[in-house]
Design an enzyme around this catalytic site. Structure first.
Site, short mmCIF file in Angstrom:
data_model
loop_
_atom_site.label_atom_id
_atom_site.label_comp_id
_atom_site.label_asym_id
_atom_site.label_seq_id
_atom_site.Cartn_x
_atom_site.Cartn_y
_atom_site.Cartn_z
N HIS A 22 -21.95 -21.49 -58.96
CA HIS A 22 -21.18 -22.02 -57.82
C HIS A 22 -22.02 -22.26 -56.58
O HIS A 22 -21.50 -22.57 -55.51
CB HIS A 22 -20.01 -21.08 -57.51
CG HIS A 22 -19.08 -20.93 -58.68
ND1 HIS A 22 -18.29 -21.95 -59.12
CD2 HIS A 22 -18.89 -19.90 -59.54
CE1 HIS A 22 -17.62 -21.55 -60.19
NE2 HIS A 22 -17.97 -20.31 -60.46
N VAL A 24 -24.63 -21.68 -53.30
CA VAL A 24 -24.47 -20.78 -52.15
C VAL A 24 -23.38 -21.37 -51.26
O VAL A 24 -23.62 -22.25 -50.47
CB VAL A 24 -25.79 -20.62 -51.39
CG1 VAL A 24 -25.60 -19.79 -50.12
CG2 VAL A 24 -26.82 -19.93 -52.29
N HIS A 25 -22.16 -20.88 -51.47
CA HIS A 25 -21.03 -21.39 -50.69
C HIS A 25 -20.80 -20.49 -49.48
O HIS A 25 -21.72 -19.81 -49.04
CB HIS A 25 -19.79 -21.52 -51.59
CG HIS A 25 -19.67 -20.40 -52.57
ND1 HIS A 25 -19.06 -19.23 -52.25
CD2 HIS A 25 -20.19 -20.23 -53.82
CE1 HIS A 25 -19.15 -18.40 -53.27
NE2 HIS A 25 -19.83 -18.97 -54.24
N LEU A 26 -19.59 -20.49 -48.98
CA LEU A 26 -19.34 -19.80 -47.70
C LEU A 26 -19.66 -18.31 -47.71
O LEU A 26 -20.36 -17.80 -46.86
CB LEU A 26 -17.87 -20.03 -47.30
CG LEU A 26 -17.46 -19.35 -46.00
CD1 LEU A 26 -18.21 -19.93 -44.82
CD2 LEU A 26 -15.96 -19.49 -45.77
N SER A 29 -23.33 -17.49 -47.86
CA SER A 29 -23.99 -17.92 -46.61
C SER A 29 -23.72 -16.90 -45.51
O SER A 29 -24.62 -16.53 -44.76
CB SER A 29 -23.47 -19.28 -46.14
OG SER A 29 -23.55 -20.21 -47.16
#
Ligand code: PEP
Ligand code: MG
Length: 603
Positions: A22, A24-26, A29
């Site tokens: 998936h 590096v999403h929210l 981060s």
């Protein structure tokens, strides 16, 4: 003065290949920014030719890091080694978590007799329970609210405390703190604007977090009434589900979730997966309250609304099987990894210090394949006794340890060791070449290692070996020290890392003198392709056939045991090929040990 200081500021960097489907999403981060903020050094992350400050969550998010991307973390300042290690640990854990998730997706299908509705799987698993209709938005008591200022402060505190149990809420806390909040109106407007700007973008899933924050604050300003959930096992049916609902729900008798719309990358979806609650998204309009149980087969995206007796029997059997299966990767971590054809593949750990040694032990390693000693003492030069003590505490944990002598140089520097300034440090004084430039230091380390030896087998490994003479010289130093200090060399083996391509073509000569080989695929790759392993823009396919051919070349010609100790064996995709080549000992990053063992059992 400032500029002089700047000149001598140490920089540390590492390169990691993301093995996270998936990306590096929210949430990652935000966690990375949170980790980075704990350190005073400047930390930059570069990928795809762009460079951002890791402390800036939105900048990291905007990079849109995807599975397979190479990221370089570069820190400069006093606490940069610690900062880099903390971020590296987090990224590797993220990779391990997501790889685990992928591994558990492969589930058996059941054919149900009763009528069923088809939805989309959000979190795999099977559950049985009574349907319970949940209306999160209506859970307000209009009378007992508090002022917006107080609500904002309380919401921050609530998120802070939730973040201790689940780091998804770190991301929400970061969003909340970044929102203008001089007045309630300004706060609402900024949330509305953020939601509008996120619509139909790659970060659409972030909308739910903004809604959740809005709802959390609204609940506090309006006053919240707690809901009474059924006491018997239930399947929650909801129009929408926000992350903040989930910590409350998991305390109840919830078995599964059916929700109208929930993108798989939304935080509520991530939370459901992390709590292992089966969930699907489904058009719920046709569902009516009934007094009988339903089956949620989330792995198939199905809700069996009118199950037959035989459907219920199979679902209950599957639930029991799944329960033992989902924990089995972890439960079996202390068992040997045996392939389907009955071959034992030894899984060793790559470690750097006592903490990672403990972690590796707990993760189920069968010994240490690589102790990177240059990370043991990062700030000041250790005394001889301190070195002995540190080695002893690690050696005593395992029956088999491979300890690598200092591999300083290239991208790895020690503040207390002066190396010549070189145009091309990766091709300069590094690894075993320190025996020429820093003999005393190397002698001290070798003696400390020998004195720390316990009852098990101790393998001493030299890095960056390019010629047989270098190895003979270093081994000779160890023998001379042992006889001078009357230390026994019983159970001590000497070997080399295969990182420099020349070794491939000297293998017949090396066969005569070494006790073992360990292939350092990280450096071998960099030297095979002549691409700096820390390069921000140039990257190499980590599964290039060239690398596997080089590994096969060594394995076929070596007459002494061969293992790998580079990143390669921490990647599930490489395992089958390595086993097919005949490699029977793998060095793996601690967090990945249970997963890699499970992957081996599947080969
Ligand atoms: C390697 O080069 O593969 C290796 C294990 O050594 P390091 O990454 O520490 O240079
Ligand atoms: Mg190396």
């Amino acid at each position: 003065m400032k500029s002089i200081f700047k000149l001598f500021t140490k920089t540390h960097h590492i390169v990691i290949r993301l093995n996270a489907p998936h990306g590096v999403h929210l949430r990652p981060s935000a966690i990375m920014a949170g980790i980075a903020k704990k350190y005073s050094c400047q930390i930059m992350l570069s990928a795809g030719g762009k460079q951002v400050d890791v402390k800036n969550m939105n900048a990291v998010l905007a990079l849109g890091l995807q599975n397979g991307d190479h990221v370089t973390l570069k820190a400069s300042g006093k606490d940069s080694p610690e900062a880099i290690k903390a971020l590296q640990d987090f990224l590797l854990t993220l990779c391990a978590e997501e790889a685990n998730l992928e591994l558990t997706q492969d589930l058996q299908k059941t054919n149900y007799e009763g009528s069923a509705l088809q939805g989309v799987s959000v979190s795999t698993g099977i559950a049985v329970g009574m349907p319970y209709f949940y209306e999160a938005r209506n859970s307000h008591n209009e009378e007992s609210g508090i002022s917006f200022e107080k609500a904002y402060k309380l919401a921050t505190e609530e998120l802070e405390s939730l973040a201790k149990d689940n780091d998804i809420f770190i991301a929400q806390k970061a969003i909340l703190e970044s929102l203008p909040h001089a007045s309630h109106q300004e706060f609402i407007t900024s949330i509305d604007e953020a939601i509008t700007s996120l619509k139909d973008t790659a970060n659409q899933a972030k909308i739910a977090d903004y809604q959740d924050i809005q709802r959390r604050v609204a609940k506090l300003t309006k006053g919240a009434k707690s809901l009474a959930f059924p006491k018997t096992p239930f399947l929650l049916i909801a129009d929408e589900l926000l992350p903040s609902d989930i910590p409350t729900l998991i305390k109840e008798n919830i078995q599964g979730v059916i929700v109208r719309e929930l993108p798989p990358r939304a935080h509520a979806a991530l939370l459901l997966r992390s709590y292992k609650i089966p969930a699907i998204s489904l058009d719920i309009d046709s569902l009516k309250p009934v007094d009988s149980v339903m089956i949620l087969d989330a792995s198939q995206g199905l809700l069996v609304t009118v199950p037959t007796k035989s459907d219920l029997d199979s679902a209950n059997n599957a639930i029991s099987a799944e329960l033992s299966n989902s924990t089995s990767v972890n439960e079996k971590r202390f068992e040997p990894a045996i392939t389907k054809s009955g071959k034992h593949i030894k899984v060793l750990a790559n470690i750097t210090d006592v903490d990672s040694a403990m972690e590796a032990k707990e993760a189920g390693c069968e010994g240490v394949g690589l102790l990177r000693t240059e990370f043991l003492f990062r700030e000041t030069k250790p005394t001889f006794d301190k070195q002995v003590e540190a080695y002893k505490s690690i050696f005593s944990l395992f029956d088999e340890v491979t300890v690598r002598t200092l591999d300083v140089g290239g991208d790895k520097n020690l503040p207390y060791l002066t190396l010549p300034r070189e145009t091309n440090p990766f091709l300069g004084v590094r690894g075993i070449r320190l025996f020429e430039t820093h003999l005393e230091l190397m002698e001290e380390q070798l003696l400390a290692i020998l004195k720390a030896k316990q009852n098990g087998e101790l393998k001493i490994m030299f890095p960056m070996v390019a010629t047989v003479e270098e190895f003979n010289y270093a081994k000779g130093v160890a023998h001379a020290l042992a006889s001078k200090h009357s230390v026994s060399l019983d159970g001590v083996l000497f070997g080399i890392m295969v990182e420099v391509p020349s070794v491939l073509f000297l293998i017949e000569e090396f066969n005569k003198v070494v006790d073992f080989y360990s292939i350092g695929t990280n450096d071998l790759t960099q030297y095979l392709f002549a691409i700096d392993r820390t390069h921000a823009t140039l990257s190499i396919d980590p599964h290039s056939s060239v690398l596997y051919d080089a590994i096969r070349y060594i394995q076929d010609r070596a007459t002494k045991p061969v293992s790998t100790c580079g990143e390669i064996a921490s990647n599930c995709d490489a395992i089958e090929k390595l086993v097919q080549i005949g490699i029977d000992t793998l060095g793996v990053t601690p967090a990945m040990i249970p997963t890699i063992k499970a992957r081996i059992r599947d080969v």
